[in-house]
Design an enzyme around this catalytic site. Structure first.
Site, PDB file in Angstrom:
ATOM      1  N   GLY A 499       0.670  -1.095   0.128  1.00  0.00           N
ATOM      2  CA  GLY A 499       0.022  -0.108  -0.083  1.00  0.00           C
ATOM      3  C   GLY A 499       0.840   1.208   0.057  1.00  0.00           C
ATOM      4  CB  VAL A 504       1.685  -6.688   4.698  1.00  0.00           C
ATOM      5  CG1 VAL A 504       1.491  -7.549   5.820  1.00  0.00           C
ATOM      6  CG2 VAL A 504       1.003  -5.080   5.200  1.00  0.00           C
ATOM      7  CE  LYS A 518       0.835  -0.872   8.074  1.00  0.00           C
ATOM      8  NZ  LYS A 518      -0.629  -0.409   8.473  1.00  0.00           N
ATOM      9  CG  ASP A 615      -8.030   4.523   5.359  1.00  0.00           C
ATOM     10  OD1 ASP A 615      -8.949   4.517   4.503  1.00  0.00           O
ATOM     11  OD2 ASP A 615      -6.676   4.182   5.143  1.00  0.00           O
TER      12      ASP A 615
END
Ligand code: NAG
Ligand code: NAG
Ligand code: NAG
Ligand code: NAG
Ligand code: NAG
Ligand code: NAG
Ligand code: NAG
Ligand code: NAG
Ligand code: NAG
Ligand code: NAG
Ligand code: NAG
Ligand code: NAG
Length: 657
Positions: A499, A504, A518, A615
């Site tokens: 992302g 990840v 992560k 989010d």
């Protein structure tokens, strides 16, 4: 008022019973026995307020073997006696041949066929004595002419601490007020363990094996209000029931539980394989646990071994070495990285912990944190110190640090001695001058870079939180090598997703536990603030519908979050994929929706913090192997608090474009 009436109900019943026995021509209940008299099977003493009863009882029905004991009078079910004290714990008697005689010279003796089985001890040589069963449950032998106490059952506890009963040590008689559980439900003889206060320099309440070699658990030293290692003891719910007393002087040292004046109820503390504080609920007709310990794995003595801290997470328990220590197979727990030196003058703070076992610790009394630090520095063998409220104040430790645990609420700060510069102030001054002359300008230029490096080099997850009213938590810290090994050096095969923030990876630790790592991109817009934000928020939130943070790793420029591994990836992989979406039947979809809603309810309302995720989207809903949803990614989440809620209002769009 209603509570009071319920409390009185049993007494009403007793009055009726007393009347009935009067009508039947029996003698009315008595609470006193005078010298030169005896008690046989079928006869009992009942305390004046009809709370306790003394007599013969048998833990096994119709076995013919019995004991002299004290039990609650008239607690349902009536057939099963809740015994609080036993006289002849070690040896039962045959009821038909036994009698409890109070001799005229002040000795209470249990005879079986003329043989002495148990007694209160040597005769007090008084002409006139009386034995009385009090409403507190105490059986007291007094001299009638002076009302001086010659003997009392409260000094000889069994397995039940009643309000007003002491646990501790009497230096005048060299005797311990202590408690030992029954061997089994039908055998009141003392079992393998004993609960008592050890009179070390800094005393603590322990449960230990009778031979003294095995500690089971301990409470930490008294902090003026409760035992420092049992923060639950200081909660409002406990304090509405109980009132604690702790006394320490040259005559005696003891801890005592008493009724809170406004609580109309029965309280007992049962010492078994655990210690539990219970109150009798007249409404439900059962014992309710107020609190008990050990309450989790970390409460068991030295669960993680020496020089380490035990942390109870939502799902599991973890162990972590203290700063300056590393895991070492040759000891249980952790060993020093390098041998302790007298010149070490730095301390690392371990916040909110149960301080180590105080067996070999020393109390420096009520002094300031700085004076306590000095006390430790002046002693070459001092390895740690803490300042605790209450009678012991500054405590310093030598040798190994045993049995530490962390708390989310409560506990004390422990300072651990670490290597530091041993240079004298003069040398420092010389160096400072040399450096400032030679490198002054250069230094100024590079200050920014240096500061940044230093921050990045921090090797633990200890955080400077930007949020007020939030306690610091310390998360397990993993080193980069471990994580590299677990993720096969961040190989592409292990990549789970990507992302704006970074990548990840899937990983497997040495103990075969699967993890998700992560790894934040160095150049990502998801900068250090987001990382800190996510770390601090998620560490404080624990719910089965939130992804759990296992730890972190900050080394060099790398910033890694170690999360629990979710077998079924994220929700978007299912709902945006034709083939996979068919796997989601309506029951599963419903469960997922409910799970997300539960997670959100926790964030918005039920957690200690009020959190807005900001989010929430399918790719941030992860699914475990049973398809239970868990909310993840708290990078831009915000705490929403009562006082400044309005000021915190977001004024720009955030989240996913
Ligand atoms: C004890 O009581 C018995 C009768 O109940 C009496 O004969 C005896 O003298 C008493 N003994 C003493 C020491 O008072
Ligand atoms: C003892 O007898 C009573 C009444 O018969 C019964 O309710 C109880 O369960 C028995 N207790 C034991 C330990 O067998
Ligand atoms: C029970 O017996 C043990 C040894 O057999 C003894 O140490 C202990 O003091 C006795 N306890 C009581 C309450 O009499
Ligand atoms: C105990 O008291 C009973 C009744 O008073 C008496 O019969 C018995 O002899 C006494 N036992 C002893 C050993 O003194
Ligand atoms: C009580 O009686 C005992 C023994 O008879 C005697 O030694 C003591 O002095 C008396 N105490 C008082 C306060 O009368
Ligand atoms: C208690 O024990 C200590 C040490 O064992 C001893 O010095 C002291 O005299 C004892 N005191 C009494 C009252 O027995
Ligand atoms: C002491 O008692 C504990 C528990 O009963 C037992 O495990 C241990 O081996 C005993 N130690 C010694 C030295 O007897
Ligand atoms: C707690 O007990 C102590 C000693 O009995 C008493 O002085 C105190 O008032 C009690 N506190 C409360 C809140 O009842
Ligand atoms: C205390 O220990 C007993 C027996 O091990 C267990 O049954 C009980 O649930 C425990 N109580 C608490 C509150 O942990
Ligand atoms: C473990 O501790 C022992 C003794 O303290 C030491 O000799 C050894 O080097 C240590 N091992 C590791 C891997 O640190
Ligand atoms: C205290 O010191 C004794 C003797 O050196 C040792 O056996 C014991 O394990 C130490 N206790 C703690 C809690 O460190
Ligand atoms: C410790 O000392 C401070 C100031 O000297 C005092 O206010 C405080 O009550 C003392 N605490 C105890 C437990 O004695």
């Amino acid at each position: 008022m209603a509570r009071m009436q319920l409390f009185l109900l049993p007494f009403l019943e007793i009055v009726l019973l007393a009347e009935a026995s009067f009508l039947l021509g029996q003698s009315s209940p008595r609470d006193i026995m005078m010298g030169n008299s005896s008690l046989i099977d079928g006869q009992t003493l009942i305390s004046a307020g009809s709370v306790f009863q003394l007599g013969f009882f048998s833990p096994v029905n119709d076995s013919g073997t019995s004991y002299i004991g004290i039990w609650y009078y008239n607690l349902p079910p009536r057939e099963s006696k809740v015994v609080v004290w036993v006289a002849n714990r070690n040896r039962s008697v045959d009821t038909s041949m036994a009698s409890l005689n109070l001799t005229s010279d002040g000795n209470l003796i249990l005879f079986e066929e003329g043989t002495k089985v148990w007694s209160t001890g040597r005769p007090a040589e008084l002409n006139s004595v009386r034995l009385q069963l009090l409403d507190s449950g105490n059986l007291v032998l007094t001299a009638s002419n002076s009302s001086r106490t010659l003997w009392q059952s409260f000094d000889h506890g069994c397995d039940t601490l009643l309000p007003g009963m002491k646990t501790g040590f009497d230096f005048r008689t060299n005797t311990s007020w202590q408690f030992m559980p029954w061997t089994s439900a039908t055998d009141p003889s003392p079992g393998k363990y004993v609960a008592k206060i050890e009179t070390y320099n800094v005393p603590e309440f322990y449960t230990v094996s009778v031979n003294g070699s095995l500690k089971l658990f301990r409470t930490g030293p008294w902090n003026g209000q409760w035992f420092s290692g049992l923060p639950q003891m200081g909660s409002n719910i406990v304090l509405t029931h109980l009132n604690f007393t702790y006394v320490s002087n040259q005559n005696e040292i003891y801890y005592m539980t008493e009724y809170q004046t406004r609580s109309p109820e029965l309280i007992r503390v049962l010492v078994f394989t655990n210690v539990s504080y219970q109150s009798w609920s007249f409404v439900e007709g059962e014992w309710r646990i107020i609190f008990s310990f050990p309450s989790d794995d970390c409460d068991y003595y030295n669960h993680c071994g020496r020089n380490s801290v035990c942390t109870k997470g939502y799902y599991s328990t973890s162990c972590r070495c203290l700063e300056g220590f590393v895991e070492n197979k040759s000891v249980v727990g952790c060993a020093r990285k390098e041998p302790l030196l007298c010149s070490w003058n730095q301390f690392s703070k371990e916040p909110s912990v149960k301080v180590p076992d105080t067996e070999n610790a020393t109390s420096g009394g009520n002094i300031s944190l700085d004076s306590c630090k000095k006390l430790c520095l002046d002693d070459c063998s001092c390895v740690a110190f803490a300042v605790i409220n209450g009678p012991y104040g500054c405590i310093t430790w030598r040798g190994e640090l045993l049995d530490l645990r962390s708390f989310t609420d409560g506990g004390d700060d422990l300072y651990i001695r670490l290597p530091g510069s041993s240079t004298s102030n003069l040398k420092k001054l010389v160096w400072a001058i040399v450096i400032s002359v030679l490198l002054g300008f250069l230094l100024l230029c590079s200050v920014g870079v240096l500061a940044r490096r230093r921050r990045n080099r921090a090797s633990t997850c200890r955080l400077q939180l930007q949020f007020p009213n939030v306690q610091k938590d310390v998360l397990p810290s993993y080193d980069l090598r471990t994580i590299k090994a677990a993720t096969n050096d961040f190989s592409d095969e292990n990549k789970l997703g990507e992302g704006g923030f970074g990548v990840v990876y899937k990983g497997q630790l040495e103990d075969e536990q699967n993890i998700a790592v992560k790894k934040l991109s160095r150049y990502s817009s998801h900068g250090p603030d987001e990382f800190q934000n996510e770390l601090s928020l998620i560490a404080k939130l624990q719910h089965r519908n939130l992804v759990r943070l296992l730890g972190c790793c900050i080394e060099g420029y790398e910033r890694l979050l170690i999360l629990e591994y979710m077998e079924n990836k994220s929700l978007d992989a299912f709902i945006y994929d034709k083939a996979k979406s068919s796997l989601l039947n309506w029951q599963r979809r419903f469960n997922i929706i409910i799970g997300i809603a539960r997670g959100l309810l926790y964030l918005h309302q039920d957690s200690r913090l009020r959190v807005i995720h900001r989010d929430l989207k399918p790719s941030n809903i992860l699914l475990d192997k049973d398809m239970n949803p868990k909310i993840s990614d708290f990078g831009i989440a915000r705490i929403f608090e009562g006082d400044n809620a309005l000021e915190d209002a977001t004024t720009r769009p955030v989240g996913t474009m």
